[in-house]
Design a protein around this motif. Structure first.
Motif, PDB file in Angstrom:
ATOM      1  N   SER A 198     -11.598   4.511   3.409  1.00 42.24           N
ATOM      2  CA  SER A 198     -10.185   4.452   3.934  1.00 42.24           C
ATOM      3  C   SER A 198      -9.443   3.399   3.584  1.00 42.24           C
ATOM      4  O   SER A 198      -9.823   2.265   3.318  1.00 42.24           O
ATOM      5  CB  SER A 198     -10.148   4.508   5.491  1.00 42.24           C
ATOM      6  OG  SER A 198      -8.936   4.398   6.265  1.00 42.24           O
ATOM      7  N   TRP A 199      -8.047   3.539   3.213  1.00 39.85           N
ATOM      8  CA  TRP A 199      -7.334   2.657   2.525  1.00 39.85           C
ATOM      9  C   TRP A 199      -5.742   2.618   3.152  1.00 39.85           C
ATOM     10  O   TRP A 199      -5.047   3.338   2.788  1.00 39.85           O
ATOM     11  CB  TRP A 199      -7.233   2.637   1.255  1.00 39.85           C
ATOM     12  CG  TRP A 199      -6.724   1.169   0.327  1.00 39.85           C
ATOM     13  CD1 TRP A 199      -5.661   1.418  -0.455  1.00 39.85           C
ATOM     14  CD2 TRP A 199      -7.267   0.069   0.421  1.00 39.85           C
ATOM     15  NE1 TRP A 199      -5.495  -0.021  -0.953  1.00 39.85           N
ATOM     16  CE2 TRP A 199      -6.574  -0.757  -0.300  1.00 39.85           C
ATOM     17  CE3 TRP A 199      -8.382  -0.399   1.080  1.00 39.85           C
ATOM     18  CZ2 TRP A 199      -6.951  -2.166  -0.489  1.00 39.85           C
ATOM     19  CZ3 TRP A 199      -8.751  -1.614   0.733  1.00 39.85           C
ATOM     20  CH2 TRP A 199      -8.089  -2.331  -0.017  1.00 39.85           C
ATOM     21  N   SER A 212     -16.702   6.776  -0.283  1.00 35.22           N
ATOM     22  CA  SER A 212     -15.081   6.737  -0.027  1.00 35.22           C
ATOM     23  C   SER A 212     -14.754   5.579   0.696  1.00 35.22           C
ATOM     24  O   SER A 212     -15.849   4.986   1.254  1.00 35.22           O
ATOM     25  CB  SER A 212     -14.958   8.236   0.737  1.00 35.22           C
ATOM     26  OG  SER A 212     -15.821   7.978   1.967  1.00 35.22           O
ATOM     27  N   CYS A 247      -7.385  10.648  -2.018  1.00 39.40           N
ATOM     28  CA  CYS A 247      -6.903  10.255  -3.184  1.00 39.40           C
ATOM     29  C   CYS A 247      -8.218  10.162  -4.065  1.00 39.40           C
ATOM     30  O   CYS A 247      -9.203  10.095  -3.592  1.00 39.40           O
ATOM     31  CB  CYS A 247      -6.331   8.886  -3.239  1.00 39.40           C
ATOM     32  SG  CYS A 247      -4.655   8.776  -2.565  1.00 39.40           S
ATOM     33  N   TYR A 279      -3.255  10.900  -6.449  1.00 40.73           N
ATOM     34  CA  TYR A 279      -3.503  11.939  -5.207  1.00 40.73           C
ATOM     35  C   TYR A 279      -3.831  13.229  -5.732  1.00 40.73           C
ATOM     36  O   TYR A 279      -3.708  13.649  -6.855  1.00 40.73           O
ATOM     37  CB  TYR A 279      -2.054  12.118  -4.654  1.00 40.73           C
ATOM     38  CG  TYR A 279      -1.524  10.723  -3.897  1.00 40.73           C
ATOM     39  CD1 TYR A 279      -2.003  10.499  -2.635  1.00 40.73           C
ATOM     40  CD2 TYR A 279      -0.504   9.945  -4.586  1.00 40.73           C
ATOM     41  CE1 TYR A 279      -1.471   9.467  -2.076  1.00 40.73           C
ATOM     42  CE2 TYR A 279      -0.170   8.707  -3.862  1.00 40.73           C
ATOM     43  CZ  TYR A 279      -0.665   8.655  -2.614  1.00 40.73           C
ATOM     44  OH  TYR A 279      -0.142   7.493  -2.028  1.00 40.73           O
ATOM     45  N   MET A 301      -9.507   7.092   0.039  1.00 43.41           N
ATOM     46  CA  MET A 301      -9.809   7.074  -1.520  1.00 43.41           C
ATOM     47  C   MET A 301     -11.376   7.713  -1.648  1.00 43.41           C
ATOM     48  O   MET A 301     -12.332   7.312  -0.954  1.00 43.41           O
ATOM     49  CB  MET A 301     -10.055   5.638  -1.904  1.00 43.41           C
ATOM     50  CG  MET A 301      -8.813   4.882  -1.646  1.00 43.41           C
ATOM     51  SD  MET A 301      -7.421   5.693  -2.483  1.00 43.41           S
ATOM     52  CE  MET A 301      -7.788   5.290  -4.275  1.00 43.41           C
ATOM     53  N   GLU A 358      -1.740   5.323   3.926  1.00 43.22           N
ATOM     54  CA  GLU A 358      -2.568   6.374   4.712  1.00 43.22           C
ATOM     55  C   GLU A 358      -3.697   6.997   3.827  1.00 43.22           C
ATOM     56  O   GLU A 358      -3.721   8.223   3.701  1.00 43.22           O
ATOM     57  CB  GLU A 358      -2.025   7.285   5.762  1.00 43.22           C
ATOM     58  CG  GLU A 358      -0.729   8.091   5.005  1.00 43.22           C
ATOM     59  CD  GLU A 358       0.500   7.567   4.861  1.00 43.22           C
ATOM     60  OE1 GLU A 358       1.016   7.893   3.832  1.00 43.22           O
ATOM     61  OE2 GLU A 358       1.079   7.094   5.895  1.00 43.22           O
ATOM     62  N   GLN A 359      -4.269   6.226   2.916  1.00 43.45           N
ATOM     63  CA  GLN A 359      -5.137   6.862   2.176  1.00 43.45           C
ATOM     64  C   GLN A 359      -6.489   7.059   2.526  1.00 43.45           C
ATOM     65  O   GLN A 359      -7.121   6.269   3.066  1.00 43.45           O
ATOM     66  CB  GLN A 359      -4.782   6.416   0.733  1.00 43.45           C
ATOM     67  CG  GLN A 359      -3.600   6.252   0.009  1.00 43.45           C
ATOM     68  CD  GLN A 359      -3.330   5.069  -0.868  1.00 43.45           C
ATOM     69  OE1 GLN A 359      -4.416   4.508  -1.267  1.00 43.45           O
ATOM     70  NE2 GLN A 359      -2.173   5.197  -1.633  1.00 43.45           N
ATOM     71  N   ASN A 361      -3.826  11.211   3.415  1.00 43.91           N
ATOM     72  CA  ASN A 361      -3.649  11.561   2.021  1.00 43.91           C
ATOM     73  C   ASN A 361      -4.927  11.237   1.188  1.00 43.91           C
ATOM     74  O   ASN A 361      -5.166  10.110   0.994  1.00 43.91           O
ATOM     75  CB  ASN A 361      -2.490  10.923   1.449  1.00 43.91           C
ATOM     76  CG  ASN A 361      -1.426  11.119   2.145  1.00 43.91           C
ATOM     77  OD1 ASN A 361      -0.911  12.145   2.630  1.00 43.91           O
ATOM     78  ND2 ASN A 361      -0.161  10.143   2.361  1.00 43.91           N
TER      79      ASN A 361
END
Length: 256
Positions: A199-200, A197, A136, A166, A207, A204-205, A134
């Motif tokens: 990953s978070w 960026s 964001c 989002y 960023m 499952e984001q 996802n």
């Protein structure tokens, strides 16, 4: 493209939002994983040889042997390199995805693991599903020498951070920045610039970090999303800020 960042398999043991580590902070080896697996109930185990990754998700952590500790994932992220965090991010993200992706959204059949891909496939209709990400945005907004910091309406978050949200269908990331800021704070921004960026995996984001400058408007917060938003001088900031390991920390401190 697949990345095999390390030359050997790394073992990640996950319990809720924690990793099980050796007392010295290092990852467990295969023998450690097998021992902990035998002592505790677990909900999932899988391997990704192309990524050098093996992952055990514990259902309980009642019998963690002496010499091992639970480490909150955010603390782990703050202490390790980007390459090491990539493996931890992936392990946690795949645990989340596998747990939430059991049935086919087309026909309702029970998914099976694909034989060669990191994917799940329905044996009834052939529907193929890959791990979901996802996207964001998160943005540091400056007004002269002051930064806009906001406190979430979520009562479990006791710190001030940056406006985030989002990306909606059809939007560019830059459009999402302008929209989210306007919706949540009533402010218009300009000079939106991409910075980096992260990953978070909560859950499952991806960023996408930006900076922007204040253009116009007065703060008028969206109460469903925010409890407060104010302009702060970072040299003398009286509120609690995000900790190391997050893209919010790096944006606020000008590290990206």
């Amino acid at each position: 493209m697949r990345y095999n960042l390390l030359n050997f398999m790394k073992s990640f043991i996950i319990f809720e939002k924690n990793l099980v580590l050796k007392a010295d902070g290092s990852l467990p080896d295969l023998a450690d994983l097998e021992k902990i697996k035998s002592l505790n109930t677990f909900s999932d185990y899988f391997e990704e040889k192309n990524f050098g990754l093996r992952v055990l998700e514990l259902k309980s952590a009642d019998n963690i042997p002496e010499g091992f500790v639970l480490c909150y994932l955010r603390q782990y992220f703050a202490r390790h390199s980007e390459e090491e965090n990539f493996m931890a991010f992936r392990a946690k993200a795949l645990v989340n995805w596998r747990k939430s992706t059991k049935y086919c959204g087309v026909c309702g059949g029970l998914f099976e693991n694909h034989k060669t891909l990191t994917a799940r496939q329905c044996p009834k209709c052939g529907n193929l599903v890959f791990p979901r990400i996802n996207p964001c945005i998160i943005v540091k907004i400056m007004k002269g020498d002051k930064v806009l910091l906001a406190k979430s309406a979520n009562p479990n978050q006791d710190f001030y951070a940056l406006v985030a949200g989002y990306i909606e269908a059809g939007e560019s990331a830059e459009h999402a920045v302008a929209r989210e800021v306007l919706e949540e704070t009533g402010l218009k921004v300009k000079n939106i610039t991409y910075r980096g960026s992260q990953s978070w995996p909560f859950p499952e984001q991806l960023m996408l970090g930006f900076t922007a400058e204040y253009e116009s408007g007065d703060i008028n917060i969206q109460r469903e999303e925010l409890a407060d938003a104010q302009w702060f001088d970072l040299k003398n900031c009286p509120v609690k800020l995000p900790g190391e390991g997050s893209i919010a920390y790096r944006l606020i401190n000008g590290l990206i």
